[in-house]
Design an enzyme around this catalytic site. Structure first.
Site, mmCIF file in Angstrom:
data_model
loop_
_atom_site.group_PDB
_atom_site.id
_atom_site.type_symbol
_atom_site.label_atom_id
_atom_site.label_comp_id
_atom_site.label_asym_id
_atom_site.label_seq_id
_atom_site.Cartn_x
_atom_site.Cartn_y
_atom_site.Cartn_z
ATOM 1 N N HIS A 1 0.817 -1.224 0.000
ATOM 2 C CA HIS A 1 0.000 0.000 0.000
ATOM 3 C C HIS A 1 0.849 1.272 0.000
ATOM 4 O O HIS A 1 0.686 2.115 -0.902
ATOM 5 C CB HIS A 1 -0.969 -0.024 1.179
ATOM 6 C CG HIS A 1 -1.692 1.266 1.399
ATOM 7 N ND1 HIS A 1 -2.574 1.794 0.482
ATOM 8 C CD2 HIS A 1 -1.641 2.154 2.433
ATOM 9 C CE1 HIS A 1 -3.048 2.945 0.943
ATOM 10 N NE2 HIS A 1 -2.495 3.189 2.117
ATOM 11 N N HIS B 1 3.566 6.999 5.541
ATOM 12 C CA HIS B 1 2.378 7.703 6.032
ATOM 13 C C HIS B 1 1.576 6.919 7.062
ATOM 14 O O HIS B 1 0.797 7.503 7.824
ATOM 15 C CB HIS B 1 1.480 8.135 4.860
ATOM 16 C CG HIS B 1 0.690 7.028 4.243
ATOM 17 N ND1 HIS B 1 1.178 6.237 3.226
ATOM 18 C CD2 HIS B 1 -0.573 6.576 4.488
ATOM 19 C CE1 HIS B 1 0.255 5.347 2.870
ATOM 20 N NE2 HIS B 1 -0.817 5.538 3.621
ATOM 21 N N GLU C 1 0.868 5.874 12.746
ATOM 22 C CA GLU C 1 -0.483 5.448 13.129
ATOM 23 C C GLU C 1 -0.556 3.969 13.465
ATOM 24 O O GLU C 1 -1.226 3.572 14.421
ATOM 25 C CB GLU C 1 -1.460 5.768 11.995
ATOM 26 C CG GLU C 1 -2.894 5.409 12.322
ATOM 27 C CD GLU C 1 -3.851 5.814 11.217
ATOM 28 O OE1 GLU C 1 -5.020 5.439 11.295
ATOM 29 O OE2 GLU C 1 -3.420 6.513 10.284
ATOM 30 N N ASP C 2 0.129 3.134 12.693
ATOM 31 C CA ASP C 2 -0.073 1.689 12.791
ATOM 32 C C ASP C 2 1.089 0.920 13.414
ATOM 33 O O ASP C 2 1.001 -0.297 13.557
ATOM 34 C CB ASP C 2 -0.354 1.105 11.391
ATOM 35 C CG ASP C 2 -1.662 1.622 10.807
ATOM 36 O OD1 ASP C 2 -2.514 2.061 11.596
ATOM 37 O OD2 ASP C 2 -1.826 1.597 9.579
ATOM 38 N N ASP D 1 -3.335 8.349 -0.995
ATOM 39 C CA ASP D 1 -3.717 7.266 -0.085
ATOM 40 C C ASP D 1 -5.160 6.839 -0.344
ATOM 41 O O ASP D 1 -5.469 5.651 -0.458
ATOM 42 C CB ASP D 1 -3.541 7.763 1.356
ATOM 43 C CG ASP D 1 -4.052 6.768 2.385
ATOM 44 O OD1 ASP D 1 -3.655 5.594 2.317
ATOM 45 O OD2 ASP D 1 -4.839 7.169 3.255
ATOM 46 N N ASP E 1 -22.961 14.392 -26.792
ATOM 47 C CA ASP E 1 -21.595 14.890 -26.621
ATOM 48 C C ASP E 1 -20.847 14.052 -25.578
ATOM 49 O O ASP E 1 -20.472 14.523 -24.515
ATOM 50 C CB ASP E 1 -21.591 16.372 -26.239
ATOM 51 C CG ASP E 1 -22.457 16.657 -25.018
ATOM 52 O OD1 ASP E 1 -23.339 15.836 -24.711
ATOM 53 O OD2 ASP E 1 -22.236 17.697 -24.382
#
Length: 760
Positions: free
Chosen positions: A74, A98, A102-103, A166, A286
């Site tokens: 990812h 990134h 957080e993880d 992301d 169109d």
């Protein structure tokens, strides 16, 4: 000889931005990333890029995505998207890292030490808020994250570029999520992230986010459109190619250098047009556009003249976004003409620089690229971000999360056409379609709006509900004697900015009244929930509320509650939470409480033969409550009574559910003692049976109990006015499985409509 390149690109389901093969390994993706960076960066620090990759690989080593692939895939694909936008090295590295803060266990300080403050700031800006309270609803969580994201954007716009990359990759892999999660993410993408990409002019990302959101929100419609477009691909390709050949010949004869592209409108754009015009795909003519890219602005207008010589232009369909660019920096000439077979199609004419801006938006003018210093062009670009500053102002003004979310969505809304109006000095104001002179006044300044008494449009006085048109020259008439806006102005304005400023005026004017009303609402709410407000409004509790809602003092909180900007329940609940947290810290441990209960009340211990135990202790005074009659197999909880030991309830007992907050502090973990349980021991259970009244019903019910060797200890029957009967029955069972079995047997009786356990 003129250099005219014929490049034809048709619609398909393939992603528009860089997307390497699905089966690429992490090492292969990293090599693709390195090649992409080298292709545009004059002096890339590949060593720092390698260190970032190694850190991300190590940090996410044991993590997997829902798709089953290693998590490192990812951030690698996010960074490849950022490289396709030709962003600087810090942004690429932040894309790789990134999710690290957080993880994983890595901190902001560690990222800053290993790389630099820029990288750490970007990674932290993309990181969601810390673990949120389970008491928060989805609107509050989403609002909190948006507030942080916009604040981080104000410090460094690269934050949102990483967030968009992301979100794009997450949307590309949304098929691995549960259906409800797909809908939630698609709606958020449609409401927030796609409009953000549009505001930043990043068409490459916006288009794909739109299509992917439609794919998951309306899959049947999306795939049907794809199928229909693919069926017509051959004939469409030939038609567009014939137009390109003809235009190419005329452009070459004029001695101009140009590139020609044919493109079909993306799926979401077609769908929106079908809905707006209430037409089927066959009625949308169109569907495609010819894009002509030239060297200079003069060439743009020269090619426009050639096009209008070849084809008949449709009146009212010419737009000059070169003379008047869109707020997101988009510049181009648009004209719709009639081609062979009376089919209309659009032609877009732009320079190479305009084309780059149209595709990559703000990323094409990136101020940090190649480490260069800021210039006047950068200041001009900052002027394009006034909408961001407006959203940041709302963060101060709006404490209600739902109001804030609606205002952000409204301001980012791209589905309405804009109108372009002029001030008396010739400055352009871009407003939402349907805007009135009141919207125009507040777009200048809140003081202008608050003092407005009238308006002239093109030299003539107009009413306040007049809808502005493109090209209108608007003069706002103000007076120092004005009493300010009236409440009915809220029904006239359509822009979030104007609505917010009008609301702010009324909030300020009625401050004292709102404070008094807020105090009353807060006091009543606390009282109704069993609390004395004086116990809750201590400085240490109030400070938490002020910080949460970014308000200066308690009076500001009361005013916000009084005018409806804050819910009294949200404020009091936060105070109660802090109050109870402090009480828990001061309470004795469970073991000490239980010991004191036993010492004071020397009841007979159930000992080793007890069916229930409290946190591993067996020598404790325990009784099963009669209000809900728990049996082995039920989920249970203990309540420390005052003088009667521990009473055991089912977790769904009404008395437990409706317990006051102070009493909930006396709940204690309790479990069935399966090791010491006597298999012959029985427990009282109670059922309420709802049935159609019938002669012999009781005999049928009691026979079922008899056939299953279950003793009935009590029964009560009462008829209702509608020819029905309610049977309440108490009986002995060994465990929950026996209870469920007898309930299933009873449900087989045709006359029985429903059965429920007595909960209190």
């Amino acid at each position: 000889m003129a250099d005219v390149t014929n490049k034809y690109t048709d619609i398909g389901v393939d992603p528009i931005l860089a997307s390497p093969p699905d089966d690429a390994t992490p090492q292969e993706l990293f090599e693709i990333l390195c090649d992409a960076v080298r292709s545009y960066h004059p002096n890339p620090d590949m060593d720092m890029l390698r260190r970032a990759y190694d850190l991300a690989l190590e940090a996410h080593r044991d993590q997997m995505r829902k798709s089953g692939e290693p998590y490192i895939i990812h951030p690698l694909r996010v960074s490849i998207i950022l490289a396709a936008l030709e962003l600087d090295m810090e942004t690429i590295i932040a894309g790789l890292l990134h999710d690290v803060i957080e993880d994983t266990d890595y901190s902001y300080e560690e990222i800053e030490e290993m790389f630099n403050p820029d990288v750490a700031l970007l990674v932290d800006g993309v990181t969601k808020l810390g673990k949120v309270s389970l008491k928060k609803d989805k609107v509050e969580i989403q609002a909190d994250n948006l507030r942080k994201m916009f604040l981080a954007m104000a410090k460094d716009i690269r934050v949102i570029l990483i967030k968009l990359a992301d979100r794009l990759h997450n949307m590309r892999t949304l098929q691995f999520m549960k259906r409800e999660k797909q809908i939630e993410k698609a709606l958020e993408t449609q409401d927030i992230y796609s409009p953000l990409a549009h505001r930043l002019g990043i068409f490459k990302i916006k288009v794909e986010l739109d299509d992917l959101a439609l794919r998951y929100l309306k899959p049947a419609i999306y795939f049907d459109l794809i199928h229909q477009l693919n069926e017509r691909e051959s004939s469409r390709h030939e038609y567009i190619s014939s137009i390109i050949r003809e235009v190419k010949r005329h452009v070459a004869d004029a001695g101009l250098t140009a590139e020609l592209y044919g493109r079909v409108k993306h799926v979401f754009s077609i769908y929106r047009k079908m809905v707006k015009q209430d037409k089927e795909l066959d009625q949308i003519y169109d569907l495609f556009a010819i894009r002509i890219i030239v060297d200079t602005v003069a060439d743009c207008y020269a090619v426009l003249g050639i096009i209008h010589d070849i084809y008949k232009p449709i009146p009212g369909r010419f737009k000059d976004y070169i003379a008047m660019p869109k707020p997101n920096m988009y510049s181009s000439l648009h004209t719709t003409v009639i081609g062979e077979g009376a089919l209309p199609f659009e032609i877009q004419i732009r320079t190479k620089e305009m084309h780059k801006t149209a595709e990559y938006g703000i990323a094409a003018h990136w101020v940090y690229k190649e480490g260069r210093r800021r210039s006047k062009n950068d200041d001009d670009m900052d002027a394009k971000l006034t909408w961001l500053r407006r959203i940041l102002e709302w963060q101060q003004d709006m404490t209600d999360n739902e109001e804030y979310m609606n205002a952000v969505k409204d301001d980012l809304n791209i589905f309405s056409e804009n109108v372009y109006c002029f001030t008396p000095d010739g400055d352009v104001k871009t407003l939402k379609a349907g805007s009135t002179p009141v919207d125009f006044a507040y777009s200048i300044h809140s003081a202008v709006g608050n003092k407005m008494v009238g308006a002239r449009v093109n030299g003539k006085m107009v009413p306040k509900d007049y809808q502005l048109n493109n090209g209108d020259r608007v003069e706002i008439v103000t007076s120092q004697n004005s009493h300010g806006p009236s409440l009915d102005w809220l029904n006239l304005v359509v822009t979030a900015q104007a609505k917010n400023k009008i609301n702010q005026w009324f909030k300020s004017r009625n401050k004292e009244e709102n404070i008094a009303k807020g105090r009353e609402l807060v006091n009543d709410y606390a009282k109704n929930h069993g609390y004395n407000i004086n116990d809750l409004i201590k400085n240490k509790y109030i400070d938490k509320v002020l910080k949460r809602y970014n308000l200066k003092n308690w009076e500001a909180v009361m005013a916000a509650v009084g005018h409806g900007g804050l819910k009294e329940g949200a404020v009091v609940s936060r105070l109660i939470e802090e109050y109870n947290n402090e009480r828990r810290a001061e309470e004795m441990t469970d073991e000490k409480i239980l010991a004191s209960v036993n010492k004071a009340h020397a009841m007979k211990s159930l000992g080793k033969e007890s069916s229930v135990q409290v946190k591993g202790q067996r020598d404790i005074s325990i009784r099963l409550s009669k209000c809900c009659s728990p049996v082995p197999g039920d989920e249970i909880v203990g309540f420390i009574t005052r003088g009667r030991g521990v009473s055991v309830h089912r977790t769904d007992c009404i008395n437990v559910i409706n317990m006051s907050e102070p009493d909930k502090l006396r709940l204690i973990e309790t479990e069935w003692n399966t090791d010491g349980m006597d298999s012959s021991k029985c427990f009282i259970a109670s059922l309420k049976i709802f049935s159609r009244d019938k002669t012999g019903l009781l005999m049928i019910i009691t026979r079922i109990f008899s056939e299953n060797d279950i003793n009935i200890s009590g029964m009560n029957v009462r008829p209702t006015k509608h020819g029905e009967a309610v049977v309440e029955i108490d009986f002995w069972v060994c465990d929950k499985s026996q209870l469920i079995k007898i309930m299933d047997k009873l449900k087989s009786i045709p006359e029985i409509m429903d059965i429920e356990r007595v909960r209190a």
